[in-house]
Design an enzyme around this catalytic site. Structure first.
Site, mmCIF file in Angstrom:
data_model
loop_
_atom_site.group_PDB
_atom_site.id
_atom_site.type_symbol
_atom_site.label_atom_id
_atom_site.label_comp_id
_atom_site.label_asym_id
_atom_site.label_seq_id
_atom_site.Cartn_x
_atom_site.Cartn_y
_atom_site.Cartn_z
ATOM 1 N N GLU A 1 0.807 -1.217 0.000
ATOM 2 C CA GLU A 1 0.000 0.000 0.000
ATOM 3 C C GLU A 1 0.842 1.270 0.000
ATOM 4 O O GLU A 1 0.361 2.337 -0.377
ATOM 5 C CB GLU A 1 -0.922 0.023 1.224
ATOM 6 C CG GLU A 1 -1.998 -1.052 1.253
ATOM 7 C CD GLU A 1 -3.157 -0.748 0.310
ATOM 8 O OE1 GLU A 1 -3.147 0.309 -0.337
ATOM 9 O OE2 GLU A 1 -4.069 -1.587 0.228
ATOM 10 N N GLU B 1 8.279 -21.777 7.136
ATOM 11 C CA GLU B 1 8.342 -21.006 8.374
ATOM 12 C C GLU B 1 9.242 -21.668 9.411
ATOM 13 O O GLU B 1 9.687 -21.027 10.361
ATOM 14 C CB GLU B 1 6.947 -20.777 8.948
ATOM 15 C CG GLU B 1 6.271 -22.010 9.498
ATOM 16 C CD GLU B 1 4.924 -21.662 10.132
ATOM 17 O OE1 GLU B 1 4.796 -21.894 11.353
ATOM 18 O OE2 GLU B 1 4.033 -21.155 9.434
#
Length: 302
Positions: free
Chosen positions: A84, A115
Site C-alpha cells: 500500500e 516457516e
C-alpha cells in the site's frame, strides 16, 4: 520463555467455549466481544510503537529501507501493508518491503514448511542486500517462528535496527530484537486461530508504523496524503480537491496547477501557497527537506 503449550495465543478461551452450538447472531457477538480487546492491547504498546516510528523514520530519511518479515498470516499482512505504501505515499516499492516465508507463493499456501527454516529467513534478507541503515520488523504471533527469528538474528548481525511484533510476553523474538511491540490480545475465539485477534492487532500496528513513518518523512500535510500518486481520473479529482482545500484556490485553478506540476500534489500545493512556478517551488521544498510542514514552520506557507 514460554513453550508452545503455554503460549497465550494457543490456549483455550472459555468465553467462546460454546460458540459451535449457539445461534449465528450470538456467534458473531462472541467474536465481536473478543475483537473489542484488540484496540486496548495495541493502546498499551503505543510508547513502543512511537519509538519504532521515530527510529525507522530517521533511518529511512538517511536512505534506509523498512523490511517486514513474516510467515503465514503475519507474512500476508506484511505484504498488504508494504504494497500500500507506493500508491498511498508515492514512495519507491523498495522503501517498504515484505519478506514472506516461501515467497509470494506463501500467500496462498502457508503449509510448505518454510516457516520452520531458520536459515532461510536470514538468507532472504541477505539476497536483498540488507545493510546497517535498514530496519527489520519480525512479525510472529507466537514470538518464536524460526524463519522470522533467523531473519531478525541476521539483521542484528548486519547492524540493522530490529523490531519484534508478537502477541505473547517473554518470547524468543523479544530476546533477539532491539525493540519489541507485543499487544497481548489473549486466547483467540477459535483456539489457536491467530489470524483473528492477533492478526487484527498486527494489522493495526503495521498501519500505525507505516503511516507514522510516512508522516515523519513529510508525505502527509495536516491529515492529507499530499504525496499520493494521481494515476487515474478519480485520483486526479481527489488531488484537485485536496489542492483546493489546502490552498483555498478554486478547484479549476487547482486542476490547472496540478497539470503544470505533472500531478505532483505536494509540489502543486507548495507552488500555489508560495506563489511561484514549479521549479522554484521544487527548490524551496528540497531546502525544507521535502516537507510542507517544514515550510509552514519556517513561515513560508500558512
Amino acid at each position: 520463555m514460554a513453550s508452545i503449550d503455554t503460549l497465550i495465543t494457543e490456549t483455550n478461551n472459555p468465553a467462546t467455549a460454546g460458540i459451535s452450538g449457539c445461534s449465528t447472531l450470538e456467534m458473531v457477538r462472541l467474536i465481536n466481544q473478543e475483537d473489542k480487546k484488540v484496540a486496548q492491547a495495541v493502546e498499551r504498546e503505543l510508547p513502543h510503537i512511537a519509538e519504532a516510528i521515530d527510529e525507522a523514520a530517521a533511518r529511512l530519511a538517511r536512505g534506509g529501507r523498512l523490511f517486514y518479515v513474516g510467515a503465514g498470516t503475519s507474512g500476508r499482512l506484511a505484504v498488504v501493508d508494504a504494497s500500500e505504501c507506493p500508491c498511498t505515499y508515492g514512495v519507491s516499492p523498495d522503501m517498504v518491503q515484505a519478506v514472506l516465508a516461501g515467497g509470494l507463493e506463501g500467500i496462498g499456501d502457508a503449509a510448505r514448511g518454510h516457516e520452520d527454516n531458520t536459515e532461510m529467513g536470514g538468507e532472504d534478507l541477505r539476497r536483498r542486500q540488507l545493510t546497517a541503515r535498514d530496519v527489520v520488523v519480525g512479525i510472529t504471533a507466537s514470538g518464536r517462528t524460526p524463519y522470522v527469528l533467523g531473519a531478525v538474528r541476521y539483521a542484528a548481525q548486519v547492524g540493522a535496527f530490529t523490531i519484534g511484533l508478537c502477541s505473547n510476553p517473554d518470547t524468543a523474538i523479544s530476546h533477539l530484537a532491539a525493540l519489541t511491540i507485543a499487544p497481548i490480545t489473549g486466547p483467540e475465539a477459535i483456539e489457536g486461530s491467530t489470524r483473528m485477534k492477533s492478526g487484527t492487532a498486527q494489522k493495526m500496528v503495521l498501519n500505525m508504523l507505516s503511516t507514522g513513518v510516512m508522516i515523519r518523512l513529510g508525505k502527509v500535510y495536516g491529515n492529507r496524503m499530499v504525496q499520493m500518486v494521481a494515476s487515474n481520473e478519480k485520483l486526479r479529482l481527489r488531488a484537485a480537491r485536496m489542492v483546493s482545500e489546502v490552498t483555498g484556490c478554486p478547484q479549476e485553478t487547482a486542476a490547472e496547477q496540478l497539470a503544470a506540476c505533472r500531478y505532483d500534489v505536494k509540489l502543486t500545493i507548495a507552488a500555489v501557497l508560495l506563489g511561484c512556478g514549479p521549479e522554484e517551488a521544487a527548490g524551496r521544498l528540497q531546502a525544507a527537506g521535502d516537507s510542507l510542514e517544514a515550510l509552514r514552520c519556517k513561515g513560508d506557507v500558512q
